[in-house]
Design a protein around this motif. Sequence first.
Motif, PDB file in Angstrom:
ATOM      1  N   HIS A  99       1.463   5.117   5.019  1.00 46.23           N
ATOM      2  CA  HIS A  99       1.078   5.084   3.601  1.00 46.23           C
ATOM      3  C   HIS A  99       2.230   5.615   2.758  1.00 46.23           C
ATOM      4  O   HIS A  99       2.795   6.665   3.059  1.00 46.23           O
ATOM      5  CB  HIS A  99      -0.169   5.939   3.380  1.00 46.23           C
ATOM      6  CG  HIS A  99      -0.561   6.035   1.932  1.00 46.23           C
ATOM      7  ND1 HIS A  99      -0.393   7.179   1.194  1.00 46.23           N
ATOM      8  CD2 HIS A  99      -1.074   5.113   1.075  1.00 46.23           C
ATOM      9  CE1 HIS A  99      -0.799   6.960  -0.049  1.00 46.23           C
ATOM     10  NE2 HIS A  99      -1.213   5.722  -0.146  1.00 46.23           N
ATOM     11  N   ILE A 124       2.970   2.561  -7.302  1.00 47.60           N
ATOM     12  CA  ILE A 124       2.023   1.712  -6.587  1.00 47.60           C
ATOM     13  C   ILE A 124       1.870   2.221  -5.167  1.00 47.60           C
ATOM     14  O   ILE A 124       2.856   2.476  -4.474  1.00 47.60           O
ATOM     15  CB  ILE A 124       2.510   0.246  -6.573  1.00 47.60           C
ATOM     16  CG1 ILE A 124       2.469  -0.326  -8.001  1.00 47.60           C
ATOM     17  CG2 ILE A 124       1.655  -0.602  -5.638  1.00 47.60           C
ATOM     18  CD1 ILE A 124       3.032  -1.729  -8.111  1.00 47.60           C
ATOM     19  N   SER A 125       0.631   2.403  -4.761  1.00 46.23           N
ATOM     20  CA  SER A 125       0.320   2.899  -3.423  1.00 46.23           C
ATOM     21  C   SER A 125       0.130   1.727  -2.458  1.00 46.23           C
ATOM     22  O   SER A 125      -0.493   0.725  -2.805  1.00 46.23           O
ATOM     23  CB  SER A 125      -0.949   3.755  -3.498  1.00 46.23           C
ATOM     24  OG  SER A 125      -1.302   4.228  -2.220  1.00 46.23           O
ATOM     25  N   TYR A 126       0.675   1.868  -1.235  1.00 46.35           N
ATOM     26  CA  TYR A 126       0.579   0.780  -0.261  1.00 46.35           C
ATOM     27  C   TYR A 126       0.787   1.283   1.158  1.00 46.35           C
ATOM     28  O   TYR A 126       1.148   2.448   1.371  1.00 46.35           O
ATOM     29  CB  TYR A 126       1.623  -0.300  -0.578  1.00 46.35           C
ATOM     30  CG  TYR A 126       3.053   0.143  -0.305  1.00 46.35           C
ATOM     31  CD1 TYR A 126       3.663  -0.129   0.915  1.00 46.35           C
ATOM     32  CD2 TYR A 126       3.793   0.853  -1.256  1.00 46.35           C
ATOM     33  CE1 TYR A 126       4.964   0.288   1.178  1.00 46.35           C
ATOM     34  CE2 TYR A 126       5.078   1.266  -1.002  1.00 46.35           C
ATOM     35  CZ  TYR A 126       5.663   0.983   0.217  1.00 46.35           C
ATOM     36  OH  TYR A 126       6.942   1.406   0.488  1.00 46.35           O
ATOM     37  N   LYS A 127       0.556   0.392   2.120  1.00 43.03           N
ATOM     38  CA  LYS A 127       0.836   0.685   3.527  1.00 43.03           C
ATOM     39  C   LYS A 127       1.772  -0.389   4.068  1.00 43.03           C
ATOM     40  O   LYS A 127       1.644  -1.567   3.705  1.00 43.03           O
ATOM     41  CB  LYS A 127      -0.457   0.693   4.358  1.00 43.03           C
ATOM     42  CG  LYS A 127      -1.269   1.966   4.249  1.00 43.03           C
ATOM     43  CD  LYS A 127      -2.452   1.931   5.220  1.00 43.03           C
ATOM     44  CE  LYS A 127      -3.215   3.248   5.175  1.00 43.03           C
ATOM     45  NZ  LYS A 127      -4.363   3.238   6.122  1.00 43.03           N
ATOM     46  N   ALA A 158       3.109  -7.519  -4.509  1.00 45.72           N
ATOM     47  CA  ALA A 158       1.745  -8.004  -4.273  1.00 45.72           C
ATOM     48  C   ALA A 158       1.718  -9.228  -3.358  1.00 45.72           C
ATOM     49  O   ALA A 158       0.724  -9.479  -2.675  1.00 45.72           O
ATOM     50  CB  ALA A 158       1.070  -8.328  -5.597  1.00 45.72           C
ATOM     51  N   ILE A 163       3.265  -5.989   3.295  1.00 40.46           N
ATOM     52  CA  ILE A 163       2.745  -4.834   2.565  1.00 40.46           C
ATOM     53  C   ILE A 163       1.248  -4.976   2.294  1.00 40.46           C
ATOM     54  O   ILE A 163       0.778  -6.030   1.853  1.00 40.46           O
ATOM     55  CB  ILE A 163       3.504  -4.649   1.242  1.00 40.46           C
ATOM     56  CG1 ILE A 163       4.911  -4.101   1.540  1.00 40.46           C
ATOM     57  CG2 ILE A 163       2.771  -3.705   0.294  1.00 40.46           C
ATOM     58  CD1 ILE A 163       5.787  -3.919   0.336  1.00 40.46           C
ATOM     59  N   ASP A 164       0.503  -3.928   2.590  1.00 38.91           N
ATOM     60  CA  ASP A 164      -0.935  -3.872   2.281  1.00 38.91           C
ATOM     61  C   ASP A 164      -1.111  -2.996   1.050  1.00 38.91           C
ATOM     62  O   ASP A 164      -0.906  -1.778   1.106  1.00 38.91           O
ATOM     63  CB  ASP A 164      -1.718  -3.263   3.446  1.00 38.91           C
ATOM     64  CG  ASP A 164      -1.575  -4.069   4.732  1.00 38.91           C
ATOM     65  OD1 ASP A 164      -1.348  -5.287   4.632  1.00 38.91           O
ATOM     66  OD2 ASP A 164      -1.677  -3.482   5.824  1.00 38.91           O
ATOM     67  N   LEU A 165      -1.480  -3.610  -0.069  1.00 37.48           N
ATOM     68  CA  LEU A 165      -1.655  -2.860  -1.309  1.00 37.48           C
ATOM     69  C   LEU A 165      -2.858  -1.942  -1.236  1.00 37.48           C
ATOM     70  O   LEU A 165      -3.926  -2.316  -0.769  1.00 37.48           O
ATOM     71  CB  LEU A 165      -1.842  -3.812  -2.499  1.00 37.48           C
ATOM     72  CG  LEU A 165      -0.610  -4.473  -3.109  1.00 37.48           C
ATOM     73  CD1 LEU A 165      -1.032  -5.337  -4.293  1.00 37.48           C
ATOM     74  CD2 LEU A 165       0.413  -3.443  -3.548  1.00 37.48           C
ATOM     75  N   MET A 166      -2.692  -0.712  -1.730  1.00 37.91           N
ATOM     76  CA  MET A 166      -3.797   0.236  -1.851  1.00 37.91           C
ATOM     77  C   MET A 166      -4.236   0.326  -3.315  1.00 37.91           C
ATOM     78  O   MET A 166      -5.377   0.601  -3.629  1.00 37.91           O
ATOM     79  CB  MET A 166      -3.362   1.627  -1.359  1.00 37.91           C
ATOM     80  CG  MET A 166      -2.766   1.643   0.037  1.00 37.91           C
ATOM     81  SD  MET A 166      -3.969   1.291   1.316  1.00 37.91           S
ATOM     82  CE  MET A 166      -4.860   2.850   1.365  1.00 37.91           C
ATOM     83  N   THR A 167      -3.285   0.086  -4.223  1.00 31.87           N
ATOM     84  CA  THR A 167      -3.583   0.077  -5.649  1.00 31.87           C
ATOM     85  C   THR A 167      -4.250  -1.251  -6.010  1.00 31.87           C
ATOM     86  O   THR A 167      -3.854  -2.301  -5.508  1.00 31.87           O
ATOM     87  CB  THR A 167      -2.283   0.244  -6.475  1.00 31.87           C
ATOM     88  OG1 THR A 167      -1.665   1.488  -6.130  1.00 31.87           O
ATOM     89  CG2 THR A 167      -2.571   0.229  -7.970  1.00 31.87           C
TER      90      THR A 167
END
Length: 199
Positions: A99, A124-127, A158, A163-167
Amino acid sequence: MNTLKAEKRDMTVKAKKLRREGFVTGNVFGREMKGSMPIKMDKLEVDHILQTCGKGSQLMLEVDGQQMDVLIKEIDYNALKKQVEEIDFQALVSGEKVHSVAEIFLLNHDKVTEGVLQQRLHEISYKALPDALIDKIEIDALSMRVGDTIKVKDLPIASNPGIDLMTDPETTVATITPARVNADAESSDAAADEKKTDK
C-alpha cells in the motif's frame, strides 16, 4: 534509484540527543522482518534525498552495508524547527503488493489567469507491486479551462493495469471555477452604501 545510508540505532541514546548531533531517526519494518529496526541517518543526506523523494517514494536504504529496497511510509516534520525528525520505511518484498500513495503536483498553477484553480486532492492511495510503484503525479494546469474538472479516473494511474486504486475514482482532483471578483466587489460596495445610509 536513490540510495540513502543509515546505521542501526543504539536505543540507549535518546532521539533528542541524536537530533542535536545532526541525525534523523527512523524505523524499518516489513513482513519478512522480526519487529522493526531502529536506525539513524545523517540529516544532510536526508535533506538531500528529500529534495527529490517524498512519502511514497522508493529508494535503496543501506544499513551498515546491507542494502534494502524500501518505501518511504511516513515523514515526521517539525514545523517549528523546520526540520525532519523521523522517517519510517517499509522493506519491500518482490512479488508482494504494498500500500502506498502518489502525491499530486499541479504544474503552472501560478500561470492560470482565468477562473479560480482549486486543488481538492493532494495524494492518491493505491496498492502495487514494488516494480510498479509511483510516487508523484504531475498535472499541467495550463491545459485547464474554466469549468474543467479533473477526477482520479481521468489520470493515467487509474488505467494502469499494475495498480489497484484505493482512492475513489470519482474523487475530484482539481477544478477551475469562474472568478467572482466583480460580484464580490459589487456586494462590498452595496454593503458600504448600506452603512452610509444607516448613519
